[in-house]
Write an enzyme that holds these catalytic residues in place. Structure first.
Site, mmCIF file in Angstrom:
data_model
loop_
_atom_site.group_PDB
_atom_site.id
_atom_site.type_symbol
_atom_site.label_atom_id
_atom_site.label_comp_id
_atom_site.label_asym_id
_atom_site.label_seq_id
_atom_site.Cartn_x
_atom_site.Cartn_y
_atom_site.Cartn_z
ATOM 1 N N GLU A 28 -4.770 -9.038 -0.026
ATOM 2 C CA GLU A 28 -5.488 -8.818 1.237
ATOM 3 C C GLU A 28 -6.957 -8.703 0.862
ATOM 4 O O GLU A 28 -7.306 -7.879 0.000
ATOM 5 C CB GLU A 28 -5.043 -7.524 1.942
ATOM 6 C CG GLU A 28 -3.659 -7.607 2.538
ATOM 7 C CD GLU A 28 -3.248 -6.354 3.286
ATOM 8 O OE1 GLU A 28 -4.122 -5.668 3.853
ATOM 9 O OE2 GLU A 28 -2.048 -6.061 3.297
ATOM 10 N N GLU A 52 0.844 -1.208 0.000
ATOM 11 C CA GLU A 52 0.000 0.000 0.000
ATOM 12 C C GLU A 52 0.876 1.254 0.000
ATOM 13 O O GLU A 52 0.766 2.124 0.868
ATOM 14 C CB GLU A 52 -0.966 -0.018 1.191
ATOM 15 C CG GLU A 52 -1.963 -1.157 1.096
ATOM 16 C CD GLU A 52 -3.115 -1.108 2.103
ATOM 17 O OE1 GLU A 52 -3.132 -0.232 2.971
ATOM 18 O OE2 GLU A 52 -4.022 -1.965 1.983
HETATM 19 O O1 AHR Z 1 -4.864 -6.077 7.203
HETATM 20 C C1 AHR Z 1 -4.804 -4.896 7.923
HETATM 21 C C2 AHR Z 1 -4.202 -3.745 7.127
HETATM 22 O O2 AHR Z 1 -5.051 -3.437 6.063
HETATM 23 C C3 AHR Z 1 -2.874 -4.007 6.469
HETATM 24 O O3 AHR Z 1 -1.812 -3.801 7.320
HETATM 25 C C4 AHR Z 1 -2.860 -2.997 5.362
HETATM 26 O O4 AHR Z 1 -2.094 -3.421 4.261
HETATM 27 C C5 AHR Z 1 -4.335 -2.826 5.011
HETATM 28 O O5 AHR Z 1 -4.702 -1.504 4.929
#
Ligand code: AHR
Length: 501
Positions: A303, A177
């Site tokens: 994710e 990110e």
């Molecule tokens: O999964 C929690 C957080 O969500 C992670 O650290 C980040 O990459 C995302 O914003």
């Protein structure tokens, strides 16, 4: 009478469903690593939790991403190797943000612990290198420490730390990110940084000859950002090849929904939001295709999952594990199957105790959440060829964007030995639906048909805990077979898996 129809087209194969589409993500956050993967209380002598390890091994999870997340872009891997007593204690910038109650990072669980955990589970590691506050040398050194078989200081350090043989880590993420916690970069800036890191990390690939590294860049849910990133990445001008094997994005849904307060309307909105995964995969694939091709650069969703208002930094992003979340996972896994021609991996967030984890722990107890049951039910798809599947279903208007909630969803695949596997969801939390599944050209009358169903008779908000976890296991489901048409009755908010051999 059936009111929904699923048609499977065996002649229209999409692509192989990479087993990595069932991957996981574990971050140093809350109780995911400490208490989840590693603990001093119920652990064996190395500190690994045998109970969690066993649950993950049973599921044959194909790949595990670590150490973050936002954590990764403030993590320096050398803090976590060597004698545990000598490892420095740190405060992670992202998850400790000025909060005294967040434990310091002991670095007890570092690279060797993680890679050994993966070996024991039988899963492929995916390491996320620090681009935000790290440098290319640090990332290249990490690759050398893990993978190099020669006689260098870093390879010898790994040996001195108890690992003679190189680990052969294949997947390397360069940044997380980076539009946000990973450095607040513009897409052009990240593309330039990515190229710089990839040059050094990628050159380790040549050095090590037999290790084929796969390099991964982190994209965004904002698709203009992804287009601009790809444009700049492709802007090498000088005919220099750079390694980019996968582009990822993160999709969380349900951020405004409280599990404790939600009812039928909220569930509908939540499921429509989960189904937006389809849009995001199409859009990121189009950003890749504008410059390269999804044959060369795969799509990863590294994710994903439900993130409810209960999960806040103060409680380590913990939220209850419920049937409604599990239902959303089934709908998303169907979407991944439909996009098996562009998708190379996905990693649900996060393996243990955090967000939509599959496994939860409390002291010396560990149990499977409803989402675990969905991954188990969908496991036969792994490695199969996805088949084009069309669904004719009633739907309901929902107050969320322009899309209605389609009640019935499905995906299908065929194994090398010809066995067809179909998963069907009833996303309607209010009513049951009778679904006809037609497998074109098949004569199911001569075949062995077996089906299982999850969550029959269970409320969507029902939460799994140590004492009731077994109640979420699959039950047998009756199937009416007539030629190439299989008919099943699906109770509200249920998921079924049907095999035709
Ligand atoms: O999964 C929690 C957080 O969500 C992670 O650290 C980040 O990459 C995302 O914003």
């Amino acid at each position: 009478m059936a009111n929904a129809r699923v048609t499977v087209h065996p002649e229209a194969r999409i692509d192989r469903i990479e087993p990595e589409l069932h991957g996981h993500f574990s971050e140093h956050l809350g109780r995911c690593v400490y208490d989840g993967l590693w603990t001093d209380d119920t652990a064996d002598e190395d500190g690994f939790r045998e109970d969690v390890l066993g649950l993950l091994a049973d599921l044959e999870i194909p790949v595990l991403r670590w150490p973050g997340g936002c954590f990764a872009d403030d993590y320096h891997w050398e803090d976590g190797v060597g004698s545990r007593e000598d490892r420095p204690r740190r405060r992670n910038l992202f998850w400790a943000q000025g909060r005294e109650d967040v434990p310091e990072e002991s670095n007890a669980f570092g690279t060797d612990e993680f890679l050994e955990f993966c070996e024991r589970v039988g899963t492929e590691p995916y390491l996320a290198a620090n681009v935000g506050s790290g440098d290319p040398q640090e990332a290249a050194d990490w690759v050398e420490y893990c993978n190099y078989d020669g006689d260098t200081e870093l390879a010898d350090r790994r040996r001195a730390n108890g690992h003679e043989e190189p680990y052969g880590v294949k997947y390397w993420g360069l940044g997380n990110e980076n539009w946000g916690c990973g450095g607040q970069m513009t897409p052009e800036q990240y593309a330039r940084e990515y190229r710089r890191f990839a040059t050094y990390v990628g050159s380790m690939d040549n050095l090590m000859l037999d290790h084929d590294l796969e390099l991964i860049a982190c994209g965004f849910e904002n698709h203009e950002w992804n287009h601009r990133f790809m444009e700049e990445i492709g802007n090498t001008n000088w005919g220099v090849e750079f390694p980019l094997d996968h582009l990822t994005l993160h999709h969380y849904y349900g951020r405004t929904m409280s599990i404790a307060e939600a009812g039928e309307e909220k569930y509908d909105q939540f499921l429509v939001e989960a189904l937006e995964m389809d849009y995001h995969i199409e859009r990121i694939a189009s950003a890749i295709n504008a410059v390269a091709t999804t044959r060369d650069i795969g799509v990863i969703i590294d994710e994903w999952g439900a993130w409810h208002t209960e999960a806040v930094a103060e409680n380590g992003l913990e939220q209850p594990g419920t049937v409604i979340d599990a239902l959303s996972a089934a709908a998303v896994l169907d979407i991944f199957n439909h996009h098996s021609d562009v998708m190379t991996m996905s990693n649900i967030a996060q393996t243990v105790n955090v967000l939509q984890c599959l496994v939860e722990t409390d002291g010396d107890e560990a149990w499977a959440r409803p989402t675990y049951r969905v991954f188990d039910l969908y496991a036969p798809h792994k490695g199969n060829d996805a088949l084009t599947t069309t669904v004719d279903t009633p739907s309901r208007e929902v107050e969320h964007g322009d899309d209605d909630l389609p009640f019935v969803g499905a995906s299908a695949s065929v194994a090398e030995d010809g066995e067809t596997y179909v998963t069907v969801t009833n996303l309607d939390c209010r009513d049951g639906h009778t679904v006809e599944v037609a497998i074109e050209g098949a004569d199911a009358g001569d075949a062995d048909v077996a089906a299982q169903v999850l969550f029959e008779g269970q409320d969507p908000g029902l939460e799994a805990g140590a004492s009731n976890a077994d109640e979420f296991a699959a039950d047998d489901l009756g199937v009416d077979v007539d030629g190439d048409v299989l008919t099943v009755d699906l109770a509200p908010s249920t998921v079924a898996g049907i095999s035709v051999e």
